[in-house]
Design a protein around this motif. Sequence first.
Motif, mmCIF file in Angstrom:
data_model
loop_
_atom_site.group_PDB
_atom_site.id
_atom_site.type_symbol
_atom_site.label_atom_id
_atom_site.label_comp_id
_atom_site.label_asym_id
_atom_site.label_seq_id
_atom_site.Cartn_x
_atom_site.Cartn_y
_atom_site.Cartn_z
ATOM 1 N N ALA A 2 6.067 2.744 44.180
ATOM 2 C CA ALA A 2 4.612 2.879 44.308
ATOM 3 C C ALA A 2 4.046 3.210 42.935
ATOM 4 O O ALA A 2 4.506 4.137 42.269
ATOM 5 C CB ALA A 2 4.268 3.974 45.305
ATOM 6 N N VAL A 3 3.058 2.432 42.502
ATOM 7 C CA VAL A 3 2.516 2.605 41.150
ATOM 8 C C VAL A 3 1.376 3.616 41.163
ATOM 9 O O VAL A 3 1.380 4.595 40.409
ATOM 10 C CB VAL A 3 2.025 1.256 40.584
ATOM 11 C CG1 VAL A 3 1.697 1.406 39.100
ATOM 12 C CG2 VAL A 3 3.037 0.158 40.806
ATOM 13 N N VAL A 4 0.386 3.383 42.007
ATOM 14 C CA VAL A 4 -0.802 4.238 42.051
ATOM 15 C C VAL A 4 -1.345 4.307 43.478
ATOM 16 O O VAL A 4 -0.995 3.503 44.339
ATOM 17 C CB VAL A 4 -1.925 3.722 41.121
ATOM 18 C CG1 VAL A 4 -1.598 3.968 39.663
ATOM 19 C CG2 VAL A 4 -2.217 2.253 41.374
ATOM 20 N N HIS A 5 -2.211 5.295 43.696
ATOM 21 C CA HIS A 5 -3.011 5.437 44.927
ATOM 22 C C HIS A 5 -2.189 5.796 46.156
ATOM 23 O O HIS A 5 -2.627 5.557 47.282
ATOM 24 C CB HIS A 5 -3.841 4.181 45.209
ATOM 25 C CG HIS A 5 -4.702 3.750 44.077
ATOM 26 N ND1 HIS A 5 -5.212 2.472 43.968
ATOM 27 C CD2 HIS A 5 -5.145 4.415 42.982
ATOM 28 C CE1 HIS A 5 -5.928 2.375 42.861
ATOM 29 N NE2 HIS A 5 -5.901 3.538 42.242
ATOM 30 N N GLY A 6 -1.002 6.344 45.965
ATOM 31 C CA GLY A 6 -0.186 6.729 47.103
ATOM 32 C C GLY A 6 -0.820 7.862 47.899
ATOM 33 O O GLY A 6 -1.307 8.845 47.335
ATOM 34 N N ILE A 7 -0.827 7.736 49.212
ATOM 35 C CA ILE A 7 -1.413 8.747 50.092
ATOM 36 C C ILE A 7 -0.350 9.790 50.440
ATOM 37 O O ILE A 7 0.724 9.446 50.917
ATOM 38 C CB ILE A 7 -1.944 8.097 51.384
ATOM 39 C CG1 ILE A 7 -3.099 7.142 51.061
ATOM 40 C CG2 ILE A 7 -2.400 9.164 52.375
ATOM 41 C CD1 ILE A 7 -3.617 6.381 52.276
ATOM 42 N N PRO A 8 -0.643 11.070 50.223
ATOM 43 C CA PRO A 8 0.319 12.118 50.604
ATOM 44 C C PRO A 8 0.569 12.109 52.114
ATOM 45 O O PRO A 8 -0.377 12.122 52.899
ATOM 46 C CB PRO A 8 -0.376 13.411 50.168
ATOM 47 C CG PRO A 8 -1.382 12.991 49.145
ATOM 48 C CD PRO A 8 -1.830 11.621 49.561
ATOM 49 N N ASN A 9 1.829 12.087 52.481
ATOM 50 C CA ASN A 9 2.186 12.067 53.899
ATOM 51 C C ASN A 9 3.385 12.975 54.124
ATOM 52 O O ASN A 9 3.669 13.847 53.311
ATOM 53 C CB ASN A 9 2.457 10.628 54.358
ATOM 54 C CG ASN A 9 3.505 9.934 53.488
ATOM 55 O OD1 ASN A 9 4.376 10.582 52.910
ATOM 56 N ND2 ASN A 9 3.431 8.611 53.396
ATOM 57 N N GLY A 10 4.099 12.781 55.208
ATOM 58 C CA GLY A 10 5.218 13.648 55.538
ATOM 59 C C GLY A 10 6.510 13.341 54.809
ATOM 60 O O GLY A 10 7.516 14.039 55.024
ATOM 61 N N TYR A 11 6.514 12.335 53.943
ATOM 62 C CA TYR A 11 7.736 12.006 53.201
ATOM 63 C C TYR A 11 8.202 13.220 52.398
ATOM 64 O O TYR A 11 7.420 13.844 51.673
ATOM 65 C CB TYR A 11 7.488 10.832 52.259
ATOM 66 C CG TYR A 11 8.677 10.491 51.378
ATOM 67 C CD1 TYR A 11 9.700 9.686 51.853
ATOM 68 C CD2 TYR A 11 8.771 10.987 50.078
ATOM 69 C CE1 TYR A 11 10.803 9.375 51.054
ATOM 70 C CE2 TYR A 11 9.858 10.683 49.275
ATOM 71 C CZ TYR A 11 10.865 9.877 49.770
ATOM 72 O OH TYR A 11 11.957 9.590 48.975
ATOM 73 N N ARG A 12 9.486 13.537 52.513
ATOM 74 C CA ARG A 12 10.059 14.662 51.774
ATOM 75 C C ARG A 12 10.828 14.133 50.558
ATOM 76 O O ARG A 12 11.652 13.212 50.680
ATOM 77 C CB ARG A 12 10.960 15.499 52.679
ATOM 78 C CG ARG A 12 10.165 16.200 53.778
ATOM 79 C CD ARG A 12 10.941 17.274 54.497
ATOM 80 N NE ARG A 12 10.056 17.951 55.453
ATOM 81 C CZ ARG A 12 9.233 18.951 55.127
ATOM 82 N NH1 ARG A 12 9.213 19.409 53.885
ATOM 83 N NH2 ARG A 12 8.459 19.517 56.049
ATOM 84 N N LEU A 13 10.534 14.709 49.425
ATOM 85 C CA LEU A 13 11.104 14.231 48.171
ATOM 86 C C LEU A 13 12.623 14.326 48.179
ATOM 87 O O LEU A 13 13.205 15.295 48.676
ATOM 88 C CB LEU A 13 10.534 15.037 47.007
ATOM 89 C CG LEU A 13 9.040 14.823 46.748
ATOM 90 C CD1 LEU A 13 8.495 15.896 45.810
ATOM 91 C CD2 LEU A 13 8.789 13.425 46.168
#
Length: 255
Positions: free
Chosen positions: A80-91
């Motif tokens: 993902a380059v830009v504009h990613g929406i924060p969600n439940g994905y855990r780093l």
Amino acid sequence: MIELKSAGELDAMRLAGKVVATALRAVAAGAAVGTSLRELDEIAAGVLADAGARSSFLHYQPGGAPSPFPAVLCTSVNDAVVHGIPNGYRLRDGDLLSIDFGAEVDGWHGDAATSFVVGTADQRDLDLIAVTERALAAGIDAARPGNRLGDIGHAIGGIGRAAGYGLLADHGGHGIGRAMHEPPSVPNEGVAGKGLRLRPGMVLAIEPMLVAGGGDSYRPAEDGWTLCTFDGSRAAHAEHTVAVTSDGPRVLTTE
């Protein structure tokens, strides 16, 4: 119309820029393996609340966007380059994360972005980030009175292309001030000596977006906001809000 800012107005924009820098530092400090992107957004929202500032991103809906942006922070992971929406994905260990944040203080906006690796870093990701930051520094250095927009694009693009990286097609920086996006558009590639002449009082968000695979194409994600590399390779993003002054470039988005 391009609005030229006075010295006092640049000082006012500097207040917004400090909030942006503080938020990016706090988010980077909180970006550990296992942390969710939504939790990072909450950190950024807390910085806004503490500063009495407003988000430049939350509910923003430019022309062509499918819906208002639902967060205060952009979180773009790996391809993902830009504009990613924060969600439940855990780093996860080794993720390349780009964070982009905007703040408004007393009607003036600041906008900046940074990229880093969470946990164990692959040298290829570190190299991509380093070149992106070097391209940003070169673009900033070109933001001087008498130069032209093409000089900024030439500086950024020259560094990115020489390293074998792609540049996100149809995307670049922008003017900023009373609105988050103002004219002019600031290209990440250009011809030196061409384009709009830079004047003291212009304020630009300069933001190289480099693609490791070397291509420029992208695809939108299902959320309608996130832009991902077409070839699935990783990307990095770096940005500062920069004032053109008679004394040289003034970076407004530092602490």
